[in-house]
Motif scaffolding. Structure first.
Motif, mmCIF file in Angstrom:
data_model
loop_
_atom_site.group_PDB
_atom_site.id
_atom_site.type_symbol
_atom_site.label_atom_id
_atom_site.label_comp_id
_atom_site.label_asym_id
_atom_site.label_seq_id
_atom_site.Cartn_x
_atom_site.Cartn_y
_atom_site.Cartn_z
ATOM 1 N N ALA A 21 8.960 8.236 10.232
ATOM 2 C CA ALA A 21 10.166 7.384 10.953
ATOM 3 C C ALA A 21 9.831 7.273 12.657
ATOM 4 O O ALA A 21 10.030 6.372 12.940
ATOM 5 C CB ALA A 21 11.201 8.347 10.800
ATOM 6 N N THR A 22 8.926 8.359 13.120
ATOM 7 C CA THR A 22 8.697 8.261 14.448
ATOM 8 C C THR A 22 7.672 7.244 14.717
ATOM 9 O O THR A 22 7.493 6.548 15.717
ATOM 10 C CB THR A 22 8.342 9.712 14.796
ATOM 11 O OG1 THR A 22 9.188 10.700 14.353
ATOM 12 C CG2 THR A 22 8.134 9.806 16.340
ATOM 13 N N LYS A 23 6.532 7.407 13.854
ATOM 14 C CA LYS A 23 5.434 6.362 13.802
ATOM 15 C C LYS A 23 5.733 4.953 13.723
ATOM 16 O O LYS A 23 5.406 3.999 14.763
ATOM 17 C CB LYS A 23 4.218 6.798 13.048
ATOM 18 C CG LYS A 23 2.960 7.037 13.440
ATOM 19 C CD LYS A 23 2.027 7.373 12.517
ATOM 20 C CE LYS A 23 0.819 6.322 12.674
ATOM 21 N NZ LYS A 23 0.102 6.650 11.471
ATOM 22 N N LEU A 24 6.746 4.517 13.121
ATOM 23 C CA LEU A 24 7.057 3.309 12.720
ATOM 24 C C LEU A 24 8.225 2.876 13.431
ATOM 25 O O LEU A 24 8.753 1.603 13.494
ATOM 26 C CB LEU A 24 7.281 2.969 11.138
ATOM 27 C CG LEU A 24 6.275 3.321 10.193
ATOM 28 C CD1 LEU A 24 6.720 3.075 8.693
ATOM 29 C CD2 LEU A 24 4.945 2.166 10.658
ATOM 30 N N SER A 25 8.873 3.637 14.128
ATOM 31 C CA SER A 25 10.105 3.807 14.901
ATOM 32 C C SER A 25 11.345 3.027 13.762
ATOM 33 O O SER A 25 11.836 1.984 14.404
ATOM 34 C CB SER A 25 10.086 3.051 16.131
ATOM 35 O OG SER A 25 9.058 2.118 16.203
ATOM 36 N N ILE A 26 11.544 3.533 12.712
ATOM 37 C CA ILE A 26 12.417 3.085 12.051
ATOM 38 C C ILE A 26 13.497 4.229 11.339
ATOM 39 O O ILE A 26 12.854 5.186 11.391
ATOM 40 C CB ILE A 26 12.005 2.358 10.720
ATOM 41 C CG1 ILE A 26 11.025 3.065 9.926
ATOM 42 C CG2 ILE A 26 11.419 0.853 11.060
ATOM 43 C CD1 ILE A 26 10.549 2.284 8.722
ATOM 44 N N ASN A 27 14.559 4.085 10.980
ATOM 45 C CA ASN A 27 15.404 5.050 10.322
ATOM 46 C C ASN A 27 14.904 6.009 9.264
ATOM 47 O O ASN A 27 14.419 5.459 8.294
ATOM 48 C CB ASN A 27 16.715 4.452 9.905
ATOM 49 C CG ASN A 27 17.672 5.064 9.585
ATOM 50 O OD1 ASN A 27 17.661 6.185 8.993
ATOM 51 N ND2 ASN A 27 19.002 5.098 10.499
#
Lengths: 299, 119
Positions: free
Chosen positions: B42-48
């Motif tokens: 989630a952090t790496k792809l900046s998605i929920n």
């Protein structure tokens, strides 16, 4: 959990909020969208306890927010007009935030310094608009608050910084269960980060769904029927929109993709193909008839 | 590891699901290997994080993954037959055969190519 019940606010006889009801579960990321003037920012000012409502309630975990310091100290926010004192440096504002938020973490503040790369002793007034926004994020994320309320937060940030900011927020959501409410016009971005969306129009929430519900319940179909045969009436299929280009029908159907294809195949078409809808398309179709409006303007 | 394509019309959870399927089928992710945690991805792809959880759940229900409570998700190897995927692939092949015929290939030629490919 944030609960808004039947909120009404009138400015000079104009009902800016006309009975808003919405619910944000803990640990969820709620995207608020709506056309200009729908009442998003007004709603957000009520959520922050800045405006006093005429009717209705804004409740956080059962407690009203208005004049309630205990609740407000659990909410960090980035409003559209973020406030800082005229001559304040980043460090000064950090001290002010530290006084307001019991949970403020100076370790986090120091750790985030690398992410934002702004000098602490800079006067905020002299920073660029985008950098001021970064300072707002830096401080808001350092509060370690339970709730994060963001009004058009990434406006003015460069693409690299946008991603970095969303990464930090998503990390907070997955590690601490932070509850986020964000208003934005960038639907592409909302689609990535939200799990629930609400659409506002004319001071009301007209649609509130989880993102997976939205994706599973509406689909775009491209259908071509056989030549010379009468076009079927499509009984039992809820077609929201149907446009014909050449012989290709483009239909928006309120059904899950698999059953929609199955249902249309009964009519023995030459071609049927399901295409997922983007949040932007859903927004346009739910707002209804936007295409017609554009047509009228063009004519 | 997983790349998202914002021009892709598939929803994000599906892109993640397909991305991992490819890695598992291609044996890049080996049996019993641990998948990145939901938080990390989630952090790496900046998605929920819920979107990633949904992709993991789908993969688990289709038998590509198993999860150990408190530890994370692991590659299951391919044990369960993914009927849905098989049907989808067959449909794709049939579609391509239709296209080849349209372009003037005879049934014989197509069969010849297929048997050669199979060895």
């Amino acid at each position: 959990m944030i609960e808004v019940n039947n909120l009404v606010k009138t400015f000079d006889g104009f009902r800016a909020l006309d009975g808003v009801t919405l619910k944000v579960e803990n640990g969820s990321v709620y995207g608020l969208m709506g056309p200009n003037g729908a009442g998003k920012s007004t709603l957000i000012r009520h959520l922050l306890g800045v405006y006093r409502q005429d009717e209705g309630d804004v409740v956080y975990d059962g407690e009203k927010v208005w004049e309630n310091v205990a609740v407000k100290s659990r909410i960090a926010s980035i409003p559209d007009d973020w406030f800082y004192f005229g001559q304040a440096t980043v460090k000064d504002m950090c001290d002010i935030y530290k006084g307001m938020y019991k949970t403020f973490s100076i370790e986090r503040f120091k750790a985030l310094k690398d992410a934002f790369n702004i000098e602490e002793n800079k006067t905020i007034k002299y920073l660029s608009k985008g950098m001021q926004k970064q300072v707002a994020f830096w401080l808001a994320l350092s509060t370690m608050s339970d709730y994060l309320i963001l009004d058009e937060p990434v406006d003015g940030l460069d693409p690299v910084m946008r991603r970095r900011v969303w990464s930090l927020i998503m990390d907070d959501v997955s590690s601490r269960g932070t509850t986020v409410l964000v208003s934005s016009h960038n639907l592409r971005e909302l689609e990535d980060v939200c799990d629930h969306v609400g659409i506002m129009n004319h001071g009301k929430v007209v649609l509130e769904r989880s993102l997976s519900e939205l994706q599973d319940n509406m689909v775009k179909l491209q259908v071509v029927f056989k030549e010379g045969e009468e076009e079927p009436t499509m009984d039992g299929i809820e077609v929201l929109h149907d446009s014909l280009t050449g012989r290709v029908h483009t239909m928006i159907v309120r059904m899950c993709p698999e059953s929609a294809v199955k249902a249309v195949k009964k009519y023995d078409p030459m071609l049927v193909e399901a295409i997922p809808l983007t949040l932007e398309e859903i927004f346009v179709y739910e707002m209804g008839g936007l295409e017609n409006e554009i047509k009228n303007i063009l004519v | 590891m997983i790349e998202l394509n914002y021009r892709d019309s598939r929803p994000i959870y599906e892109q993640i699901e397909d991305g991992f399927k490819k890695l598992i089928i291609g044996n890049v992710l080996k049996k019993d290997e641990k998948l990145p945690s939901v938080r990390l991805l989630a952090t790496k792809l900046s998605i929920n994080p819920n979107t990633i959880q949904r992709a993991y759940n789908e993969l688990e229900s289709k038998g590509y993954l198993y999860s150990v409570p408190g530890k994370g998700s692991f590659v299951n190897g391919i044990t369960k037959v993914d009927e849905e995927k098989i049907k989808e692939l067959i449909d794709e092949i049939l579609e391509k055969i239709k296209e080849l015929k349209y372009l003037g290939m005879t049934d014989k030629e197509i069969v010849k190519i297929l048997t050669e490919e199979m060895g």
